[in-house]
Design a protein around this motif. Structure first.
Motif, PDB file in Angstrom:
ATOM      1  N   ARG A  84       0.852  -1.208   0.000  1.00 34.01           N
ATOM      2  CA  ARG A  84       0.000   0.000   0.000  1.00 34.01           C
ATOM      3  C   ARG A  84       0.879   1.247   0.000  1.00 34.01           C
ATOM      4  O   ARG A  84       0.666   2.192  -0.739  1.00 34.01           O
ATOM      5  CB  ARG A  84      -0.916   0.021   1.221  1.00 34.01           C
ATOM      6  CG  ARG A  84      -1.695   1.317   1.297  1.00 34.01           C
ATOM      7  CD  ARG A  84      -2.651   1.402   2.448  1.00 34.01           C
ATOM      8  NE  ARG A  84      -3.287   2.714   2.430  1.00 34.01           N
ATOM      9  CZ  ARG A  84      -4.209   3.102   3.292  1.00 34.01           C
ATOM     10  NH1 ARG A  84      -4.603   2.271   4.230  1.00 34.01           N
ATOM     11  NH2 ARG A  84      -4.737   4.298   3.219  1.00 34.01           N
ATOM     12  N   PHE A  85       1.901   1.213   0.836  1.00 37.09           N
ATOM     13  CA  PHE A  85       2.813   2.371   0.906  1.00 37.09           C
ATOM     14  C   PHE A  85       3.481   2.587  -0.449  1.00 37.09           C
ATOM     15  O   PHE A  85       3.530   3.705  -0.958  1.00 37.09           O
ATOM     16  CB  PHE A  85       3.866   2.144   1.992  1.00 37.09           C
ATOM     17  CG  PHE A  85       4.794   3.310   2.166  1.00 37.09           C
ATOM     18  CD1 PHE A  85       6.008   3.371   1.488  1.00 37.09           C
ATOM     19  CD2 PHE A  85       4.439   4.370   2.992  1.00 37.09           C
ATOM     20  CE1 PHE A  85       6.855   4.460   1.634  1.00 37.09           C
ATOM     21  CE2 PHE A  85       5.278   5.463   3.139  1.00 37.09           C
ATOM     22  CZ  PHE A  85       6.491   5.504   2.456  1.00 37.09           C
ATOM     23  N   GLY A  86       3.936   1.492  -1.048  1.00 36.23           N
ATOM     24  CA  GLY A  86       4.609   1.587  -2.344  1.00 36.23           C
ATOM     25  C   GLY A  86       3.704   2.122  -3.425  1.00 36.23           C
ATOM     26  O   GLY A  86       4.101   2.965  -4.234  1.00 36.23           O
ATOM     27  N   GLY A 104      11.872  -1.154  -5.694  1.00 33.70           N
ATOM     28  CA  GLY A 104      11.491  -2.113  -4.653  1.00 33.70           C
ATOM     29  C   GLY A 104      10.492  -1.513  -3.673  1.00 33.70           C
ATOM     30  O   GLY A 104       9.541  -2.182  -3.233  1.00 33.70           O
ATOM     31  N   VAL A 105      10.683  -0.223  -3.348  1.00 39.45           N
ATOM     32  CA  VAL A 105       9.725   0.450  -2.452  1.00 39.45           C
ATOM     33  C   VAL A 105       8.350   0.445  -3.098  1.00 39.45           C
ATOM     34  O   VAL A 105       7.347   0.081  -2.481  1.00 39.45           O
ATOM     35  CB  VAL A 105      10.174   1.904  -2.170  1.00 39.45           C
ATOM     36  CG1 VAL A 105       9.050   2.698  -1.486  1.00 39.45           C
ATOM     37  CG2 VAL A 105      11.436   1.913  -1.305  1.00 39.45           C
ATOM     38  N   ARG A 107      10.073  -3.252   0.248  1.00 36.85           N
ATOM     39  CA  ARG A 107      11.031  -2.627   1.169  1.00 36.85           C
ATOM     40  C   ARG A 107      10.335  -2.118   2.430  1.00 36.85           C
ATOM     41  O   ARG A 107       9.340  -1.380   2.322  1.00 36.85           O
ATOM     42  CB  ARG A 107      11.691  -1.408   0.490  1.00 36.85           C
ATOM     43  CG  ARG A 107      12.480  -1.720  -0.745  1.00 36.85           C
ATOM     44  CD  ARG A 107      13.882  -2.146  -0.385  1.00 36.85           C
ATOM     45  NE  ARG A 107      14.646  -2.521  -1.566  1.00 36.85           N
ATOM     46  CZ  ARG A 107      15.881  -2.964  -1.482  1.00 36.85           C
ATOM     47  NH1 ARG A 107      16.477  -3.065  -0.317  1.00 36.85           N
ATOM     48  NH2 ARG A 107      16.542  -3.313  -2.578  1.00 36.85           N
ATOM     49  N   ASN A 108      10.847  -2.515   3.569  1.00 39.97           N
ATOM     50  CA  ASN A 108      10.382  -1.940   4.830  1.00 39.97           C
ATOM     51  C   ASN A 108      11.306  -0.771   5.141  1.00 39.97           C
ATOM     52  O   ASN A 108      12.140  -0.810   6.040  1.00 39.97           O
ATOM     53  CB  ASN A 108      10.424  -2.985   5.946  1.00 39.97           C
ATOM     54  CG  ASN A 108       9.955  -2.434   7.275  1.00 39.97           C
ATOM     55  OD1 ASN A 108       9.173  -1.476   7.309  1.00 39.97           O
ATOM     56  ND2 ASN A 108      10.434  -3.016   8.362  1.00 39.97           N
ATOM     57  N   LEU A 109      11.148   0.279   4.377  1.00 36.22           N
ATOM     58  CA  LEU A 109      12.123   1.367   4.412  1.00 36.22           C
ATOM     59  C   LEU A 109      12.104   2.116   5.739  1.00 36.22           C
ATOM     60  O   LEU A 109      11.091   2.147   6.433  1.00 36.22           O
ATOM     61  CB  LEU A 109      11.897   2.322   3.245  1.00 36.22           C
ATOM     62  CG  LEU A 109      10.620   3.120   3.129  1.00 36.22           C
ATOM     63  CD1 LEU A 109      10.783   4.199   2.037  1.00 36.22           C
ATOM     64  CD2 LEU A 109       9.431   2.259   2.766  1.00 36.22           C
ATOM     65  N   ILE A 122      11.831   7.366   4.262  1.00 36.46           N
ATOM     66  CA  ILE A 122      10.445   7.809   4.107  1.00 36.46           C
ATOM     67  C   ILE A 122      10.416   9.336   3.980  1.00 36.46           C
ATOM     68  O   ILE A 122       9.783   9.899   3.082  1.00 36.46           O
ATOM     69  CB  ILE A 122       9.578   7.355   5.305  1.00 36.46           C
ATOM     70  CG1 ILE A 122       9.384   5.837   5.296  1.00 36.46           C
ATOM     71  CG2 ILE A 122       8.216   8.071   5.289  1.00 36.46           C
ATOM     72  CD1 ILE A 122       8.761   5.294   6.584  1.00 36.46           C
ATOM     73  N   LEU A 123      11.166  10.000   4.868  1.00 40.34           N
ATOM     74  CA  LEU A 123      11.180  11.468   4.855  1.00 40.34           C
ATOM     75  C   LEU A 123      11.884  12.007   3.611  1.00 40.34           C
ATOM     76  O   LEU A 123      11.460  13.019   3.034  1.00 40.34           O
ATOM     77  CB  LEU A 123      11.838  11.996   6.140  1.00 40.34           C
ATOM     78  CG  LEU A 123      11.078  11.678   7.428  1.00 40.34           C
ATOM     79  CD1 LEU A 123      11.873  12.124   8.647  1.00 40.34           C
ATOM     80  CD2 LEU A 123       9.692  12.309   7.433  1.00 40.34           C
TER      81      LEU A 123
END
Lengths: 79, 79
Positions: B12-14, B44-45, B50-52, B57-58
């Motif tokens: 979802r984030f990606g 990958g994100v 990726r659990n970045l 993220i920032l």
């Protein structure tokens, strides 16, 4: 983001987690338990020593009963 | 959060990063360049692989010209 910015960013995030935790009246132990994280890891987050991953950020939000958007309220792009 | 939730959360984030990137009309290459990240890492994100970390993220928020609170708009605690 230079090293200094990174340190300050992590410290700011940690301080925010800490202040919300205290607002909720829970211990680091309890927060760690809720997140299924180690207490020392949570201590490191609060001291700004951890560049924690998205999943742990969200787990902390759940444990603190706060939405991610609220946790990042007031943050511009990057400090 | 079980494994499935984690995978869905990262995806979802990606997807969110990707949709904002496309809205901004920039390539993965350009986003990676702005973040000083590798293009394959950004790919990958976006694929949810990726659990970045918080700092990335920032950095992505800065590169996409969006506030972190906006990026997480609509996210409850944890999906």
């Amino acid at each position: 983001m230079n090293d200094n910015d990174e340190i300050n960013t992590l410290r700011r995030f940690g301080a925010q987690v800490r202040s919300i935790r205290l607002l909720r009246g829970i211990s680091q132990e309890e927060l760690a338990h809720r997140c299924m994280l180690d207490r020392s890891y949570v201590g490191g987050v609060e001291r700004g020593e951890r560049n924690l991953g998205l999943l742990n950020i969200l787990a902390i939000c759940t444990a603190l009963e706060i939405k991610p958007s609220e946790l990042f309220e007031g943050w511009r792009d990057v400090e």
